[in-house]
Write an enzyme that holds these catalytic residues in place. Structure first.
Site, PDB file in Angstrom:
ATOM      1  N   GLY A  63       0.822  -1.200   0.000  1.00  0.00           N
ATOM      2  CA  GLY A  63       0.000   0.000   0.000  1.00  0.00           C
ATOM      3  C   GLY A  63       0.859   1.254   0.000  1.00  0.00           C
ATOM      4  N   LEU A  64       0.421   2.264   0.741  1.00  0.00           N
ATOM      5  CA  LEU A  64       1.117   3.544   0.800  1.00  0.00           C
ATOM      6  C   LEU A  64       1.272   4.160  -0.577  1.00  0.00           C
ATOM      7  CD1 LEU A  64       3.918   3.119   3.467  1.00  0.00           C
ATOM      8  CD2 LEU A  64       1.766   4.322   3.668  1.00  0.00           C
ATOM      9  N   CYS A  65       0.269   3.964  -1.431  1.00  0.00           N
ATOM     10  CA  CYS A  65       0.356   4.632  -2.718  1.00  0.00           C
ATOM     11  C   CYS A  65      -1.004   5.245  -3.057  1.00  0.00           C
ATOM     12  CB  CYS A  65       0.860   3.703  -3.812  1.00  0.00           C
ATOM     13  SG  CYS A  65       0.175   2.060  -3.748  1.00  0.00           S
ATOM     14  N   GLY A  66      -1.567   5.937  -2.091  1.00  0.00           N
ATOM     15  CA  GLY A  66      -2.797   6.681  -2.339  1.00  0.00           C
ATOM     16  C   GLY A  66      -3.939   5.764  -2.722  1.00  0.00           C
ATOM     17  N   TYR A  74      -4.372   4.148  -5.425  1.00  0.00           N
ATOM     18  CA  TYR A  74      -4.040   3.295  -6.569  1.00  0.00           C
ATOM     19  C   TYR A  74      -4.717   1.927  -6.513  1.00  0.00           C
ATOM     20  CZ  TYR A  74      -1.105   0.291  -9.482  1.00  0.00           C
ATOM     21  OH  TYR A  74      -0.662  -0.624 -10.382  1.00  0.00           O
TER      22      TYR A  74
END
Lengths: 143, 320
Positions: B87-90, B92
């Site tokens: 994760g940690l990609c908004g 997406y």
């Protein structure tokens, strides 16, 4: 020499070679193909093996693992899944890979319920390793 | 009201978070670049394989009866969903999952899934979807070999008749700020579908990277010119070895590999783009918080000093 023709080798990771060469020998699936300038239009599948080409009167080699070749209008395009120039091949690594592949092949063959895919993969890996060794500059010292 | 020491501790913690998000943003930027460069490098191969396929079909149209081209009545559809592992990609992953879910809801045929990436797998496993295969840990730069493995599985399911149609759901990279979940039909292959062949290669790499590439050299231009000539005389009397049919049979899987490879690269670029944007926003937010806390800390310090002075003054006044 009758002159030169355009030879390009492209793989998914980039263009490997784009040169004007005098002569190319390819490992076609139906046997070796020699191509000189003004060759008739041809399409052929290419097996895993060694490609030899003559550039400035000097024979050079590279290893390819399967693909396609298209010849037309003095332009030879080789689409290879992988292609490595002789000078980029690490012969020791290729030897290691060959040993590993042989080992895997042995294991795959010894098993009674031999999984075909394993066998085919091991075989393909071995072929690739052998063609890399064949193409590399140092290859001749070891064989 | 919190004491100065408490606020200071908070500032320290936010600062270290900010350092991390800033670093992650920079890492994402460099990986985005890597993915784009790889796509640029694979472009000549794409162009050539497409050209060869077109010429092959032109020269031998009656040989187009390949298992991967012929359409069959659709009963079961396979969706290949490409998401990220982490994760940690908004938004997406969420965007892709939502798109996929909408498609599945609308679909009247039986559907099964192949998931590439942990996020999509976890989500659809919880949903109870029929996941026939899963691929994970492709790393930060997907290689052609990964794509080949995925494509092999797809071809296997298709040719063995388990599924009758294969669609790919992935994220198209429009820009760093915008990634659009997209669906693309992989199988059966439609040879003259332009969206299929040209989709991934030109629109997203050209704007951002100008490299001394294969096509830009004078040699490349000469090749282009020659190719132009060829197009005007398409019906060459080619010799086919072993046969046009056999060549097509080996060419199409390679073509499929390449499509999957492009989609993987583009997804990776999208992921890193989304991550970059998300981490940039996080860094900005951290900066805002630090400012807020600094102000609060200064106020608290001021208040403490004022209090101390008034105590001293009060104490002195009491002595007189």
């Amino acid at each position: 020499m009758a002159g030169t023709f355009f030879f390009q080798v492209v793989s998914p990771v980039g263009a490997v070679l784009t040169e004007d060469v005098q002569f190319v020998v390819l490992p076609g699936t139906e046997g070796e193909l020699g191509i000189l300038p003004n060759h008739t239009p041809l399409m052929s599948s290419v097996a895993c093996g060694v490609v030899r080409y003559t550039l400035h009167d000097e024979v050079k080699k590279m290893a390819v693992s399967g693909g396609f070749v298209e010849v037309s209008h003095n332009q030879v395009t080789l689409l290879a899944e992988t292609a490595e120039l002789a000078e980029h091949i690490d012969c020791f690594r290729a030897e290691d890979a060959k040993a590993r592949a042989e080992e895997r092949l042995k294991v795959a063959m010894s098993m009674k319920d031999a999984n075909d895919i394993d066998l085919i993969r091991a075989e393909a890996a071995l072929k690739r390793a052998i063609s890399r060794i064949g193409a590399s500059d140092q290859g001749n010292k070891f064989s | 009201m919190e004491g100065v020491r408490d606020i200071k501790r908070r500032i320290r913690s936010v600062t270290s978070m900010q350092q991390i998000t800033r670093a992650m943003k920079m890492v994402a930027a460099s990986r985005l670049r890597q993915a784009q460069e790889k796509a640029v490098e694979s472009r000549p191969y794409t162009q050539q394989i497409k050209a060869v396929m077109e010429r092959l079909l032109q020269a031998q149209p009656e040989d187009a009866e390949n298992a991967l081209i012929v359409k069959r009545p659709v009963e079961k559809i396979l969706y290949v969903l490409i998401t990220a592992d982490r994760g940690l990609c908004g938004g997406y992953n969420a965007n892709l999952q939502r798109t996929m879910q909408t498609i599945l809801k609308k679909e009247t045929h039986t559907c099964s899934l192949i998931t590439v990436g942990r996020r999509g797998r976890d989500f659809f496993r919880r949903q109870g979807a029929d996941i026939v295969a899963e691929f994970m840990n492709l790393g930060d730069s997907p290689s052609y070999d990964h794509a080949a493995v995925v494509a092999e599985q797809i071809v296997h399911l298709y040719t063995s008749g388990v599924v009758d149609k294969v669609c790919l759901v992935y994220s198209r990279f429009v820009s760093v700020l915008s990634q659009v979940p997209t669906m693309l039909c992989l199988l059966p292959i439609e040879p003259d579908d332009d969206s299929l062949t040209g989709y991934a290669d030109d629109h997203w790499t050209q704007a951002s990277i100008h490299r001394e590439g294969f096509r830009e050299t004078p040699r490349g231009q000469a090749a282009d010119a020659q190719e132009g000539q060829k197009v005007s005389h398409p019906i060459d009397n080619y010799i086919f070895e072993p046969s046009a049919h056999a060549i097509l049979e080996t060419l199409l899987p390679l073509y499929l590999n390449k499509l999957v490879y492009s989609a993987l690269l583009e997804s990776k670029a999208s992921e890193q783009g989304a991550k970059m944007t998300a981490m940039d926003a996080a860094t900005e937010n951290a900066k805002g918080m630090i400012d807020k806390y600094t102000l609060a800390m200064n106020r608290a310090r001021q208040a403490a000093i004022t209090k101390e002075i008034s105590e001293i003054v009060g104490g002195a006044a009491a002595l007189e």
